[in-house]
Design an enzyme around this catalytic site. Structure first.
Site, PDB file in Angstrom:
ATOM      1  N   ASP A 133      80.557  22.697 -19.108  1.00 17.82           N
ATOM      2  CA  ASP A 133      81.474  23.827 -19.188  1.00 17.82           C
ATOM      3  C   ASP A 133      81.885  24.191 -17.758  1.00 17.82           C
ATOM      4  O   ASP A 133      81.582  23.462 -16.797  1.00 17.82           O
ATOM      5  CB  ASP A 133      80.850  25.004 -19.963  1.00 17.82           C
ATOM      6  CG  ASP A 133      79.706  25.694 -19.217  1.00 17.82           C
ATOM      7  OD1 ASP A 133      79.321  25.220 -18.120  1.00 17.82           O
ATOM      8  OD2 ASP A 133      79.180  26.691 -19.732  1.00 17.82           O
ATOM      9  N   HIS A 134      82.577  25.323 -17.601  1.00 18.33           N
ATOM     10  CA  HIS A 134      83.046  25.738 -16.269  1.00 18.33           C
ATOM     11  C   HIS A 134      81.881  25.955 -15.300  1.00 18.33           C
ATOM     12  O   HIS A 134      81.986  25.648 -14.111  1.00 18.33           O
ATOM     13  CB  HIS A 134      83.890  27.010 -16.378  1.00 18.33           C
ATOM     14  CG  HIS A 134      83.173  28.132 -17.066  1.00 18.33           C
ATOM     15  ND1 HIS A 134      82.928  28.124 -18.434  1.00 18.33           N
ATOM     16  CD2 HIS A 134      82.597  29.269 -16.590  1.00 18.33           C
ATOM     17  CE1 HIS A 134      82.249  29.221 -18.760  1.00 18.33           C
ATOM     18  NE2 HIS A 134      82.033  29.925 -17.646  1.00 18.33           N
ATOM     19  N   CYS A 149      75.584  22.909 -17.941  1.00 14.96           N
ATOM     20  CA  CYS A 149      76.170  24.253 -18.081  1.00 14.96           C
ATOM     21  C   CYS A 149      75.475  25.111 -17.020  1.00 14.96           C
ATOM     22  O   CYS A 149      74.921  24.577 -16.058  1.00 14.96           O
ATOM     23  CB  CYS A 149      76.028  24.809 -19.507  1.00 14.96           C
ATOM     24  SG  CYS A 149      74.354  25.124 -20.083  1.00 14.96           S
ATOM     25  N   GLY A 150      75.515  26.427 -17.165  1.00 20.50           N
ATOM     26  CA  GLY A 150      74.911  27.272 -16.136  1.00 20.50           C
ATOM     27  C   GLY A 150      73.418  27.049 -16.013  1.00 20.50           C
ATOM     28  O   GLY A 150      72.878  26.906 -14.913  1.00 20.50           O
ATOM     29  N   THR A 151      72.745  27.017 -17.155  1.00 19.13           N
ATOM     30  CA  THR A 151      71.284  26.853 -17.164  1.00 19.13           C
ATOM     31  C   THR A 151      70.831  25.499 -17.707  1.00 19.13           C
ATOM     32  O   THR A 151      69.681  25.115 -17.509  1.00 19.13           O
ATOM     33  CB  THR A 151      70.648  27.925 -18.083  1.00 19.13           C
ATOM     34  OG1 THR A 151      71.212  27.756 -19.396  1.00 19.13           O
ATOM     35  CG2 THR A 151      70.924  29.328 -17.569  1.00 19.13           C
ATOM     36  N   GLY A 152      71.700  24.847 -18.460  1.00 14.86           N
ATOM     37  CA  GLY A 152      71.315  23.639 -19.188  1.00 14.86           C
ATOM     38  C   GLY A 152      70.796  23.963 -20.582  1.00 14.86           C
ATOM     39  O   GLY A 152      70.600  23.055 -21.407  1.00 14.86           O
ATOM     40  N   GLY A 171      72.154  26.190 -23.067  1.00 18.39           N
ATOM     41  CA  GLY A 171      73.148  26.263 -24.143  1.00 18.39           C
ATOM     42  C   GLY A 171      73.593  24.895 -24.615  1.00 18.39           C
ATOM     43  O   GLY A 171      73.681  24.636 -25.827  1.00 18.39           O
ATOM     44  N   HIS A 188      57.973  10.158 -22.889  1.00 17.21           N
ATOM     45  CA  HIS A 188      57.310  10.659 -24.093  1.00 17.21           C
ATOM     46  C   HIS A 188      58.268  11.012 -25.222  1.00 17.21           C
ATOM     47  O   HIS A 188      57.916  10.854 -26.396  1.00 17.21           O
ATOM     48  CB  HIS A 188      56.492  11.916 -23.756  1.00 17.21           C
ATOM     49  CG  HIS A 188      55.293  11.631 -22.913  1.00 17.21           C
ATOM     50  ND1 HIS A 188      54.289  12.556 -22.695  1.00 17.21           N
ATOM     51  CD2 HIS A 188      54.931  10.518 -22.210  1.00 17.21           C
ATOM     52  CE1 HIS A 188      53.355  12.031 -21.911  1.00 17.21           C
ATOM     53  NE2 HIS A 188      53.719  10.793 -21.589  1.00 17.21           N
ATOM     54  N   ASN A 189      59.441  11.548 -24.878  1.00 18.31           N
ATOM     55  CA  ASN A 189      60.344  12.082 -25.918  1.00 18.31           C
ATOM     56  C   ASN A 189      61.540  11.177 -26.194  1.00 18.31           C
ATOM     57  O   ASN A 189      62.330  11.483 -27.089  1.00 18.31           O
ATOM     58  CB  ASN A 189      60.847  13.475 -25.520  1.00 18.31           C
ATOM     59  CG  ASN A 189      59.749  14.399 -25.049  1.00 18.31           C
ATOM     60  OD1 ASN A 189      59.699  14.794 -23.888  1.00 18.31           O
ATOM     61  ND2 ASN A 189      58.830  14.729 -25.939  1.00 18.31           N
ATOM     62  N   ARG A 229      52.058   5.572 -28.929  1.00 16.09           N
ATOM     63  CA  ARG A 229      51.731   6.769 -29.717  1.00 16.09           C
ATOM     64  C   ARG A 229      52.916   7.716 -29.867  1.00 16.09           C
ATOM     65  O   ARG A 229      52.930   8.569 -30.770  1.00 16.09           O
ATOM     66  CB  ARG A 229      50.539   7.515 -29.092  1.00 16.09           C
ATOM     67  CG  ARG A 229      50.843   8.169 -27.753  1.00 16.09           C
ATOM     68  CD  ARG A 229      49.580   8.715 -27.113  1.00 16.09           C
ATOM     69  NE  ARG A 229      49.833   9.491 -25.896  1.00 16.09           N
ATOM     70  CZ  ARG A 229      50.099   8.953 -24.707  1.00 16.09           C
ATOM     71  NH1 ARG A 229      50.164   7.635 -24.574  1.00 16.09           N
ATOM     72  NH2 ARG A 229      50.291   9.729 -23.641  1.00 16.09           N
ATOM     73  N   HIS A 230      53.901   7.570 -28.985  1.00 20.01           N
ATOM     74  CA  HIS A 230      55.044   8.490 -29.032  1.00 20.01           C
ATOM     75  C   HIS A 230      56.040   8.123 -30.133  1.00 20.01           C
ATOM     76  O   HIS A 230      56.843   8.969 -30.535  1.00 20.01           O
ATOM     77  CB  HIS A 230      55.751   8.514 -27.677  1.00 20.01           C
ATOM     78  CG  HIS A 230      54.835   8.906 -26.552  1.00 20.01           C
ATOM     79  ND1 HIS A 230      54.285  10.170 -26.465  1.00 20.01           N
ATOM     80  CD2 HIS A 230      54.341   8.197 -25.510  1.00 20.01           C
ATOM     81  CE1 HIS A 230      53.496  10.226 -25.402  1.00 20.01           C
ATOM     82  NE2 HIS A 230      53.508   9.037 -24.797  1.00 20.01           N
ATOM     83  N   ARG A 285      55.666  10.233 -33.220  1.00 15.29           N
ATOM     84  CA  ARG A 285      56.065  11.625 -32.981  1.00 15.29           C
ATOM     85  C   ARG A 285      57.582  11.759 -33.023  1.00 15.29           C
ATOM     86  O   ARG A 285      58.116  12.734 -33.556  1.00 15.29           O
ATOM     87  CB  ARG A 285      55.486  12.096 -31.637  1.00 15.29           C
ATOM     88  CG  ARG A 285      53.961  12.112 -31.684  1.00 15.29           C
ATOM     89  CD  ARG A 285      53.299  12.227 -30.330  1.00 15.29           C
ATOM     90  NE  ARG A 285      51.853  12.090 -30.471  1.00 15.29           N
ATOM     91  CZ  ARG A 285      51.012  11.947 -29.459  1.00 15.29           C
ATOM     92  NH1 ARG A 285      51.456  11.933 -28.210  1.00 15.29           N
ATOM     93  NH2 ARG A 285      49.714  11.817 -29.688  1.00 15.29           N
TER      94      ARG A 285
HETATM   95  C1  RB5 Z   1      78.439  30.447 -19.063  1.00 16.38           C
HETATM   96  O1  RB5 Z   1      78.629  31.669 -18.437  1.00 16.38           O
HETATM   97  C2  RB5 Z   1      76.977  30.252 -19.398  1.00 16.38           C
HETATM   98  O2  RB5 Z   1      76.588  31.126 -20.392  1.00 16.38           O
HETATM   99  C3  RB5 Z   1      76.725  28.820 -19.828  1.00 16.38           C
HETATM  100  O3  RB5 Z   1      77.139  27.947 -18.825  1.00 16.38           O
HETATM  101  C4  RB5 Z   1      75.287  28.407 -20.111  1.00 16.38           C
HETATM  102  O4  RB5 Z   1      74.436  28.769 -19.083  1.00 16.38           O
HETATM  103  C5  RB5 Z   1      74.774  28.723 -21.437  1.00 16.38           C
HETATM  104  O5  RB5 Z   1      73.637  28.380 -21.787  1.00 16.38           O
END
Ligand code: RB5
Length: 148
Positions: free
Chosen positions: A8-9, A66-69, A71, A99-100, A133-134, A137
């Site tokens: 995303d942005h 994304c911002g945090t990864g 979402g 593992h995953n 073993r994985h 799972r």
């Molecule tokens: C966008 O502002 C932010 O919410 C998105 O990039 C992300 O971090 C969501 O999980």
């Protein structure tokens, strides 16, 4: 290896940096957007696009930013067969492969140092699934999907 990538942005700048870094190292990347960091967009749209490409076998692996990864990981994991792992440091990236058998890597462009993100992506792409073993799972995860 063909890799689908999207953001995303909030992840746009890091996506561009990762594309440059990884294409230098011989990976073939296809960009599913977004194509600028100025317009606010909805991260599930890009997560779905990349996840469907991995799910249908067109691409072996995907990368989402994304911002945090978080979402993009939540959204991508709604698509059948996707195991998206949010790895904001290298050890998580290694273990998500070993593992995953994660088939999508997600990273937070606003929370991870961008140089570290290059290492995270490179290591993730070059680490193999350990199997053994994985395997059972991973099968149990698929079973949850089928029974939901
Ligand atoms: C966008 O502002 C932010 O919410 C998105 O990039 C992300 O971090 C969501 O999980």
């Amino acid at each position: 290896m063909k890799i689908a990538i999207g953001s995303d942005h909030a992840g746009y700048e890091l996506k561009e940096e990762l594309m440059a870094h990884l294409s230098h190292r011989g990976f073939e990347l296809v960009d599913f957007g977004t194509y600028n960091g100025d317009t606010s967009v909805d991260y599930p749209d890009y997560a779905e696009a990349v996840a469907r490409e991995v799910s249908n076998g067109e691409f072996e692996k995907g990368i989402l930013v994304c911002g945090t990864g978080i979402g993009v990981a939540i959204a991508a994991n709604k698509v059948k067969g996707i195991r998206a792992a949010n790895c904001n440091e290298v050890e998580m990236a290694v273990l998500s492969r070993r593992h995953n058998d994660a088939n999508i890597l997600t990273i937070g462009g606003r929370v991870v140092d961008h140089k570290d993100a290059q290492d995270i992506a490179s290591v993730w792409l070059s680490t193999e699934f350990e199997g053994e073993r994985h395997i059972g799972r991973i099968q149990k995860i698929s079973d949850i999907e089928v029974s939901s």
